[in-house]
Design a protein around this motif. Structure first.
Motif, short mmCIF file in Angstrom:
data_model
loop_
_atom_site.label_atom_id
_atom_site.label_comp_id
_atom_site.label_asym_id
_atom_site.label_seq_id
_atom_site.Cartn_x
_atom_site.Cartn_y
_atom_site.Cartn_z
N GLY A 150 -19.84 -24.88 32.68
CA GLY A 150 -19.21 -26.19 32.47
C GLY A 150 -19.72 -26.84 31.18
O GLY A 150 -18.94 -27.42 30.41
N ILE A 151 -21.01 -26.70 30.92
CA ILE A 151 -21.60 -27.26 29.70
C ILE A 151 -21.14 -26.46 28.47
O ILE A 151 -20.86 -27.03 27.41
N TYR A 152 -21.02 -25.16 28.62
CA TYR A 152 -20.51 -24.32 27.53
C TYR A 152 -19.06 -24.70 27.22
O TYR A 152 -18.65 -24.74 26.05
N GLU A 153 -18.26 -24.94 28.25
CA GLU A 153 -16.85 -25.31 28.04
C GLU A 153 -16.76 -26.58 27.18
O GLU A 153 -15.98 -26.63 26.22
N ALA A 154 -17.60 -27.56 27.51
CA ALA A 154 -17.60 -28.82 26.74
C ALA A 154 -18.03 -28.55 25.30
O ALA A 154 -17.46 -29.10 24.35
N ARG A 155 -19.01 -27.69 25.14
CA ARG A 155 -19.48 -27.36 23.79
C ARG A 155 -18.39 -26.65 22.99
O ARG A 155 -18.15 -26.97 21.81
N LEU A 156 -17.71 -25.70 23.61
CA LEU A 156 -16.72 -24.89 22.91
C LEU A 156 -15.39 -25.63 22.73
O LEU A 156 -14.48 -25.12 22.07
N GLU A 157 -15.29 -26.83 23.27
CA GLU A 157 -14.16 -27.70 22.92
C GLU A 157 -14.36 -28.30 21.53
O GLU A 157 -13.43 -28.73 20.89
N LYS A 158 -15.61 -28.32 21.09
CA LYS A 158 -15.93 -28.94 19.79
C LYS A 158 -15.96 -27.94 18.64
O LYS A 158 -15.78 -28.31 17.49
N SER A 159 -16.28 -26.68 18.93
CA SER A 159 -16.33 -25.66 17.87
C SER A 159 -16.02 -24.30 18.48
O SER A 159 -16.19 -24.10 19.68
N SER A 160 -15.57 -23.37 17.64
CA SER A 160 -15.13 -22.05 18.15
C SER A 160 -16.29 -21.22 18.68
O SER A 160 -16.11 -20.35 19.51
N PHE A 190 -14.95 -16.71 35.08
CA PHE A 190 -14.75 -17.15 33.70
C PHE A 190 -13.35 -17.72 33.47
O PHE A 190 -13.15 -18.48 32.52
N ASP A 191 -12.38 -17.35 34.32
CA ASP A 191 -11.01 -17.86 34.16
C ASP A 191 -10.96 -19.38 34.33
O ASP A 191 -10.06 -20.04 33.82
N GLU A 192 -11.93 -19.92 35.05
CA GLU A 192 -11.96 -21.38 35.28
C GLU A 192 -12.41 -22.14 34.04
O GLU A 192 -12.35 -23.38 34.02
N TYR A 193 -12.89 -21.42 33.03
CA TYR A 193 -13.40 -22.05 31.81
C TYR A 193 -12.68 -21.46 30.61
O TYR A 193 -13.19 -20.52 29.97
N PRO A 194 -11.47 -21.96 30.30
CA PRO A 194 -10.63 -21.30 29.28
C PRO A 194 -11.24 -21.21 27.89
O PRO A 194 -11.04 -20.20 27.20
N LYS A 195 -11.99 -22.20 27.47
CA LYS A 195 -12.62 -22.12 26.13
C LYS A 195 -13.70 -21.04 26.13
O LYS A 195 -13.87 -20.32 25.15
N VAL A 196 -14.44 -20.97 27.21
CA VAL A 196 -15.49 -19.93 27.32
C VAL A 196 -14.83 -18.56 27.35
O VAL A 196 -15.28 -17.62 26.66
N LYS A 197 -13.74 -18.42 28.10
CA LYS A 197 -13.03 -17.14 28.20
C LYS A 197 -12.53 -16.70 26.82
O LYS A 197 -12.68 -15.53 26.44
N ALA A 198 -11.96 -17.64 26.07
CA ALA A 198 -11.43 -17.31 24.74
C ALA A 198 -12.56 -16.91 23.78
O ALA A 198 -12.43 -15.98 22.99
#
Lengths: 220, 220
Positions: A150-160, A190-198
């Motif tokens: 969840g924390i990674y998802e928030a982080r990866l919303e800000k940068s690739s 991981f499917d629940e965290y789309p930015k992390v998955k990408a």
């Protein structure tokens, strides 16, 4: 000059870590097999390379190093190219500090959450044949991993990538255990965290990563 | 410029780690208390500094960092002095790699052996009041710690400090948990390893270390 030598089996996560960076920088190296199931890593010859009897061992000319993260940084500093700059050594102190932050996050937050699932589902039962899966450990670790992702998802919303918009040492350190996690019955988490998955799919698309992962078996 | 801010209680090992390096470089800083027993580190204000809800938080102007090892390296790179050079940034790649090796050894081999003893004998029963001492965990960890200390003894027969003949980042990272270990009933274990004991005494004699340790209580 003789090429660098890595002592260990490429299926092991800490050996694979070093191989990713060797492949990323395109350095010449030789992989020297160590039969860990026969306990070769606890014998005098290997203990000269790594007094803790762990893998990998590493040699570059007269230099002997151990601990996979330290070996990996050496490879990047000695053989890395300016256009890759995975440690951001060419940038500001602030930029390289962000690599340090997310490298430590991998070691201190991500690894303790994901590794027990991999140990319980793959390493202990199939590779070491020491114990069946302990479902309580798996369930507790998955719960912890959800918090981390969840924390990674928030982080990866800000940068690739974790330390900014280009890949760094921090990202690539996540590969060994995540790769094996994706072979457990819990990969769909991981499917629940789309930015992390990408992010994960971008890492797996790297040619250097593909070359190493083909020697990491996931079927036993 | 306003001084750096460290958010957390100085008795906590990861907060103390950062404080050692601030004191070593002689930088100005402000310690902002966080009441962890009241759960302040899990509240939104702290989560802005550290999304994992851990301590310390750290701020230098607009820069926010977390993970104590990453913060410590930032402090050394930004405010360190050439004559201290704890990361060996001014030396060769080989020299800084030896600091990396023994920094990783602390995190991957020493900490997992010594920390459970400190958690079982001090942190859990007296600070967190969550559980009594589990003697099985203590005994297993002491056995593991003997193995690690044996390897340290051999290393410290070759040089005064882990990464060579002057103190480095790697040595100082051992202080927080070793300091508390010395307050457990098992402190005399170190007497069996005279080179390690002498190394420890040299570290404890450092004025910067003394200033931080006086805020780390060992009686409850």
């Amino acid at each position: 000059m003789s090429p660098m030598k890595v002592f260990g089996h490429p299926m092991l996560t800490n050996v694979a870590r070093v191989l990713f960076f060797l492949e990323e920088v395109g350095a010449e190296y030789e992989l020297v097999p160590v039969d860990f199931l026969a306990g070769e890593h606890k014998r005098p010859q290997h203990l000269k390379l790594n007094p803790f009897g762990k893998m990998p061992g590493f040699q570059d000319g007269d230099l002997v190093l151990f601990e996979s993260r330290a070996i990996s940084k050496y490879i990047l500093r000695k053989y890395g190219k300016a256009d890759l700059d995975l440690l951001r050594d060419n940038g500001s102190i602030e930029e390289s500090s962000m690599v340090d932050v997310w490298t430590e996050v991998e070691a201190q937050q991500y690894y303790p959450a994901i590794a027990p699932v991999v140990f319980e589902c793959i390493i202990n039962p199939f590779i070491m044949r020491t114990a069946p899966t302990n479902q309580t450990v798996v369930d507790e670790s998955l719960e912890r991993l959800r918090g981390v992702l969840g924390i990674y998802e928030a982080r990866l919303e800000k940068s690739s990538y974790l330390a900014g918009d280009s890949v760094s040492f921090a990202d690539l350190n996540h590969i060994p255990f995540t790769f094996y996690f994706m072979a457990t019955p819990y990969a769909s988490l991981f499917d629940e965290y789309p930015k992390v998955k990408a992010w994960w799919e971008r890492l797996m698309a790297r040619p250097a990563v593909k070359r190493v992962c083909k020697n990491m078996p996931t079927k036993f």
